[in-house]
Design an enzyme around this catalytic site. Structure first.
Site, PDB file in Angstrom:
ATOM      1  N   CYS A 262       0.843  -1.188   0.000  1.00  0.00           N
ATOM      2  CA  CYS A 262       0.000   0.000   0.000  1.00  0.00           C
ATOM      3  C   CYS A 262       0.886   1.249   0.000  1.00  0.00           C
ATOM      4  CB  CYS A 262      -0.900  -0.029   1.228  1.00  0.00           C
ATOM      5  SG  CYS A 262      -1.607   1.557   1.692  1.00  0.00           S
ATOM      6  N   GLU A 263       0.619   2.176  -0.904  1.00  0.00           N
ATOM      7  CA  GLU A 263       1.473   3.359  -0.997  1.00  0.00           C
ATOM      8  C   GLU A 263       1.264   4.341   0.151  1.00  0.00           C
ATOM      9  OE1 GLU A 263      -0.952   6.428  -3.897  1.00  0.00           O
ATOM     10  OE2 GLU A 263       0.404   4.996  -4.816  1.00  0.00           O
ATOM     11  N   HIS A 264       0.180   4.181   0.914  1.00  0.00           N
ATOM     12  CA  HIS A 264      -0.092   5.120   2.005  1.00  0.00           C
ATOM     13  C   HIS A 264       0.676   4.771   3.273  1.00  0.00           C
ATOM     14  CE1 HIS A 264      -4.092   5.520  -0.305  1.00  0.00           C
ATOM     15  NE2 HIS A 264      -3.277   6.493  -0.670  1.00  0.00           N
ATOM     16  N   HIS A 265       0.830   3.471   3.557  1.00  0.00           N
ATOM     17  CA  HIS A 265       1.492   3.054   4.795  1.00  0.00           C
ATOM     18  C   HIS A 265       2.649   2.088   4.547  1.00  0.00           C
ATOM     19  CE1 HIS A 265      -2.743   4.034   5.879  1.00  0.00           C
ATOM     20  NE2 HIS A 265      -2.140   4.688   6.848  1.00  0.00           N
ATOM     21  N   GLN A 303      -5.104  -0.466  -4.860  1.00  0.00           N
ATOM     22  CA  GLN A 303      -5.673  -1.566  -5.628  1.00  0.00           C
ATOM     23  C   GLN A 303      -6.444  -1.080  -6.857  1.00  0.00           C
ATOM     24  OE1 GLN A 303      -7.458  -4.758  -3.297  1.00  0.00           O
ATOM     25  NE2 GLN A 303      -8.956  -5.141  -4.917  1.00  0.00           N
ATOM     26  N   HIS A 331      -6.118  -5.955   2.984  1.00  0.00           N
ATOM     27  CA  HIS A 331      -5.166  -4.865   3.188  1.00  0.00           C
ATOM     28  C   HIS A 331      -4.747  -4.785   4.655  1.00  0.00           C
ATOM     29  CE1 HIS A 331      -5.837  -2.745  -0.792  1.00  0.00           C
ATOM     30  NE2 HIS A 331      -6.752  -3.705  -0.808  1.00  0.00           N
ATOM     31  N   CYS A 333      -3.152  -2.470   6.032  1.00  0.00           N
ATOM     32  CA  CYS A 333      -3.326  -1.125   6.581  1.00  0.00           C
ATOM     33  C   CYS A 333      -4.704  -0.971   7.210  1.00  0.00           C
ATOM     34  CB  CYS A 333      -3.109  -0.077   5.498  1.00  0.00           C
ATOM     35  SG  CYS A 333      -4.215  -0.214   4.093  1.00  0.00           S
TER      36      CYS A 333
END
Length: 371
Positions: A262-265, A303, A331, A333
């Protein structure tokens, strides 16, 4: 036909680009490869903290003049993600340079030929001497072989690399478990390992205790593998495995496992993908759809984008009547932090062409993947 020496290199994190770039070079219709050197692992040139490099040399025959040859090399570099800048010590995903050209002395695009460093720097000299030992070094009257012999006793920073495990773009980054494991005194990426060590200190750990001593090395290798999709291209992955066919019925591949970050976390998400297409005179090798999924999954992702990138890549490779991709993922996250809903999953779809236009075709696809 004129002979020339090409110096090739990439930093160790993008080392798969070296065999891939050399293969692209050899496939060019105006270039005939006479000899290719051993691949050498060499110390970085320039600022402290850079990763080690892999370097090689190629002796070629070509009808191209030096400027045209340089343009071909720049095009191959660009296809492998190389961005040239004014900083000659900037990170190198792939470096291809004309370091010597038979019968030519001059400057092309600001770069002198022959390269004045050819007889001085080990990462240029040693590989070049291997492919063209009798090549003269101008007024000095020495050959490359003589210069390399004089230098080799001091060239402690250059070591041959076993080329077999890295003979194709895939085997370089799709590493075996053995290659992923650390070896004694190994330095894989000094800068990244230092950053991981700082993270261990930040969370209150002792990076020198037994269980953590090699953790920075392991993390650097793991991150390299998990983000290896950035260094892959659709051409590399498909590898010409597209075939003429009169098949006109739906082709579906389902239950393709995928793992991404995941690019956020930068936490994992994983699941299964299904992809289908309606052939238009061409079909693709079965494994290539799974490899396309891996190419985009091995990047920092969401995704929704991942699903669309896979569909667009299949459409680009085949120009079919339609493409459909469905992905279901769990996910971390959302599971191990935040709302902490461990039983949840996310479903995304990307529908193109005949699958979008024809409800019956779309229904058939969903029936097949859910069967």
């Amino acid at each position: 036909m004129t002979k020339a020496i090409i110096a090739a290199g990439s930093n160790i994190r993008q080392r798969h680009n070296l065999p891939s770039g050399l293969a692209t070079l050899a496939a060019h219709p105006a270039i005939g490869v006479v000899a290719t050197s051993t691949v050498y692992e060499t110390a970085p040139v320039g600022s402290v903290g850079q990763a080690l490099f892999h370097n090689a040399a190629v002796l070629i025959d070509t009808p191209l003049d030096p400027a045209s040859l340089r343009a071909v090399l720049r095009d191959i570099e660009a296809r492998h993600g190389r961005v040239r800048s004014a900083d000659r010590y900037a990170p190198r995903t792939l470096d291809l340079d004309v370091v010597a050209y038979e019968g030519f002395t001059g400057e092309i695009g600001g770069s002198p030929i022959p390269d004045p460093d050819l007889g001085v720097l080990p990462h240029l000299l040693v590989p070049a001497a291997e492919v063209a030992p009798g090549w003269g070094l101008g007024p000095q009257g020495r050959t490359l072989a003589q210069a390399a012999d004089a230098l080799r006793t001091d060239a402690k920073e250059i070591h041959p690399v076993n080329r077999e495990p890295r003979s194709t773009p895939q085997t370089a980054r799709y590493a075996t478990e053995a290659l992923m494991e650390p070896i004694d005194d190994e330095v894989y990426d000094a800068g990244e390992q230092a950053r991981v060590r700082q993270t261990l200190l930040y969370v209150g750990e002792d990076p020198d205790r037994e269980g953590l001593v090699r953790t920075p090395l392991r993390v650097a290798k793991a991150l390299d593998f998990l983000t290896s999709g950035y260094e892959m291209t659709l051409d590399d992955v498909v590898n010409n495995a597209i075939f003429e066919s009169d098949a006109d019925e739906m082709v579906v591949v389902k239950d393709i496992e995928f793992y991404s970050l995941c690019e956020h976390h930068m936490l994992p998400f994983f699941g299964r993908a299904a992809a289908g297409y309606l052939p238009r005179g061409k079909i693709i090798g079965l494994s290539k759809i799974a490899r396309i999924v891996d190419m985009f999954a091995r990047r920092l992702q969401v995704q929704e984008r991942l699903t669309n990138q896979i569909a667009d890549a299949i459409a680009q490779a085949l120009d079919p009547h339609g493409v459909a991709v469905v992905m279901e993922g769990s996910h971390f996250c959302m599971m191990m932090r935040g709302v902490q809903k461990q039983g949840s999953s996310m479903v995304t779809s990307a529908i193109r062409g005949g699958f979008r236009d024809n409800p019956r075709t779309r229904a058939e696809f969903f029936e097949l993947i859910n069967h």
